[in-house]
Design an enzyme around this catalytic site. Structure first.
Site, PDB file in Angstrom:
ATOM      1  N   ASP A 168      10.560   7.816   2.177  1.00  0.00           N
ATOM      2  CA  ASP A 168       9.393   7.764   1.306  1.00  0.00           C
ATOM      3  C   ASP A 168       9.777   7.092  -0.013  1.00  0.00           C
ATOM      4  OD1 ASP A 168       7.345   8.488  -0.606  1.00  0.00           O
ATOM      5  OD2 ASP A 168       6.662   9.955   0.878  1.00  0.00           O
ATOM      6  N   VAL A 169       8.991   6.106  -0.413  1.00  0.00           N
ATOM      7  CA  VAL A 169       9.308   5.361  -1.640  1.00  0.00           C
ATOM      8  C   VAL A 169       9.341   6.262  -2.874  1.00  0.00           C
ATOM      9  CG1 VAL A 169       8.544   3.075  -0.871  1.00  0.00           C
ATOM     10  CG2 VAL A 169       6.883   4.663  -1.852  1.00  0.00           C
ATOM     11  N   CYS A 187     -23.728 -10.974 -16.696  1.00  0.00           N
ATOM     12  CA  CYS A 187     -23.116 -11.432 -17.949  1.00  0.00           C
ATOM     13  C   CYS A 187     -24.203 -11.950 -18.898  1.00  0.00           C
ATOM     14  CB  CYS A 187     -22.118 -12.542 -17.613  1.00  0.00           C
ATOM     15  SG  CYS A 187     -21.260 -13.260 -19.009  1.00  0.00           S
ATOM     16  N   ASP A 222      -4.867  -1.835  -7.281  1.00  0.00           N
ATOM     17  CA  ASP A 222      -5.230  -0.641  -8.056  1.00  0.00           C
ATOM     18  C   ASP A 222      -4.739  -0.656  -9.496  1.00  0.00           C
ATOM     19  OD1 ASP A 222      -2.462   0.042  -7.763  1.00  0.00           O
ATOM     20  OD2 ASP A 222      -2.927   0.928  -5.819  1.00  0.00           O
ATOM     21  N   ARG A 269      -5.746  -0.639   5.712  1.00  0.00           N
ATOM     22  CA  ARG A 269      -5.467  -0.958   7.110  1.00  0.00           C
ATOM     23  C   ARG A 269      -4.820   0.226   7.808  1.00  0.00           C
ATOM     24  NH1 ARG A 269      -6.060  -6.654   6.948  1.00  0.00           N
ATOM     25  NH2 ARG A 269      -6.201  -7.223   4.766  1.00  0.00           N
ATOM     26  N   ALA A 275       0.806  -1.227   0.000  1.00  0.00           N
ATOM     27  CA  ALA A 275       0.000   0.000   0.000  1.00  0.00           C
ATOM     28  C   ALA A 275       0.840   1.279   0.000  1.00  0.00           C
ATOM     29  CB  ALA A 275      -0.931   0.001   1.209  1.00  0.00           C
ATOM     30  N   HIS A 330      -3.604 -10.024  -4.921  1.00  0.00           N
ATOM     31  CA  HIS A 330      -4.979  -9.837  -4.460  1.00  0.00           C
ATOM     32  C   HIS A 330      -5.920  -9.413  -5.587  1.00  0.00           C
ATOM     33  CE1 HIS A 330      -3.176  -9.210  -0.206  1.00  0.00           C
ATOM     34  NE2 HIS A 330      -3.285 -10.475  -0.517  1.00  0.00           N
ATOM     35  N   THR A 371      -0.035   5.075  -1.791  1.00  0.00           N
ATOM     36  CA  THR A 371      -0.626   6.176  -1.024  1.00  0.00           C
ATOM     37  C   THR A 371      -0.302   7.530  -1.660  1.00  0.00           C
ATOM     38  OG1 THR A 371       1.225   5.866   0.481  1.00  0.00           O
ATOM     39  CG2 THR A 371      -0.916   5.122   1.251  1.00  0.00           C
ATOM     40  N   GLN A 396       0.761  -6.482  -3.508  1.00  0.00           N
ATOM     41  CA  GLN A 396      -0.446  -6.706  -2.724  1.00  0.00           C
ATOM     42  C   GLN A 396      -1.540  -5.739  -3.157  1.00  0.00           C
ATOM     43  OE1 GLN A 396       2.111  -6.040   0.902  1.00  0.00           O
ATOM     44  NE2 GLN A 396       0.757  -7.576   1.760  1.00  0.00           N
TER      45      GLN A 396
HETATM   46 ZN    ZN Z   1     -20.652 -15.244 -18.002  1.00  0.00          ZN
END
Ligand code: ZN
Length: 249
Positions: A234-235, A154, A106, A36, A24, A121, A28, A103
């Site tokens: 910070d990434v 569908c 998005d 979480r 996450a 996920h 962000t 994980q």
């Molecule tokens: Zn279907």
């Protein structure tokens, strides 16, 4: 810190196989609220049971109404890839990154241009028919659910489910096996923006066989003590610098 970044960039450049594991914290900065944690989505705003597979199966009308409500809170259509997503795409484009295991649901790694993204996920931008398996764009499903008040259906008569792993659902075992294999075959594992509290991502790093371990996360993680690189930044600040240095010719 610049020395640490340079050193890690050199290790990434010389590694045969670098694999990233993201959570996450990478999203962000794109404005995606966290699920979480203290101000996470799960809690006062949304009860996780609302999105349990049993709810989908027993009350698809109510499930989809709440799903529309969640989407309006998350506003994923407003979120685009940020500097961290772009850094992973750059690392892969220059041959320094084999795959991203995430994980996040998005879809922002793919939107940034990264290929070989293992979405543990699932992907909230897609829906999947529960009868025939057909996949469609989630935007279409949201429009149907919002406009009609009925669940998106569908042509085969099946009901569409968001293509994410709901509470109470198992992860795709083949995908988990592939993720484990990729970690085991890596010689550098880059863990970014995750506190590694949720399985199976939490148990993935244990699959590595002597690989160098780099953890980039604002807070300490269960892995931090064993990390060769422990970068509490910070990434979106650090990853572009790492990509720039690792991709330099
Ligand atoms: Zn279907």
């Amino acid at each position: 810190m610049d020395d640490v970044i340079r050193s890690l960039a050199t290790d990434i450049r010389t590694a045969e196989t670098t694999v990233a594991l993201t959570g996450a914290g990478v999203s962000t900065a794109s404005g995606m609220p966290s699920f979480r944690g203290d101000d996470g989505i799960w809690g006062d705003e949304f009860d996780p049971d609302t999105f349990h597979i049993r709810r989908f199966e027993t009350d698809p009308v109510g499930f989809w109404a709440d799903r529309v409500r969640l989407r309006e809170r998350m506003q994923p259509e407003a979120a685009g890839p940020n500097a961290a997503h772009n850094a992973f795409a750059r690392l892969q484009a220059c041959g320094a990154l084999s795959a991203v295991i995430t994980q996040n649901t998005d879809g922002l790694h793919t939107a940034a241009g990264t290929r070989r993204v293992l979405e543990l996920h699932g992907n909230a931008r897609r829906v999947v028919c529960q009868r025939c398996g057909e996949r469609r764009d989630a935007e279409w499903a949201f429009e149907v659910a919002k406009g009609s008040g009925d669940p998106p259906t569908c042509s085969c008569g099946g009901i569409y489910k968001p293509a994410v792993v709901l509470f109470g659902e198992a992860l795709d075992p083949a995908l988990v096996r592939d993720a484990r294999r990729r970690v085991a075959n890596s010689d550098l594992l880059l863990v970014a923006g995750t506190s590694l509290q949720v399985d199976p991502a939490a148990s993935l790093p244990a699959q590595r066989q002597g690989a160098t371990l780099a953890v980039i996360n604002l807070e300490t993680t269960p892995l931090t003590a064993n990390a060769d690189y422990d970068i509490r930044e910070d990434v979106t600040d650090v990853l572009p610098k790492i990509a720039k240095a690792a991709c330099r010719r």
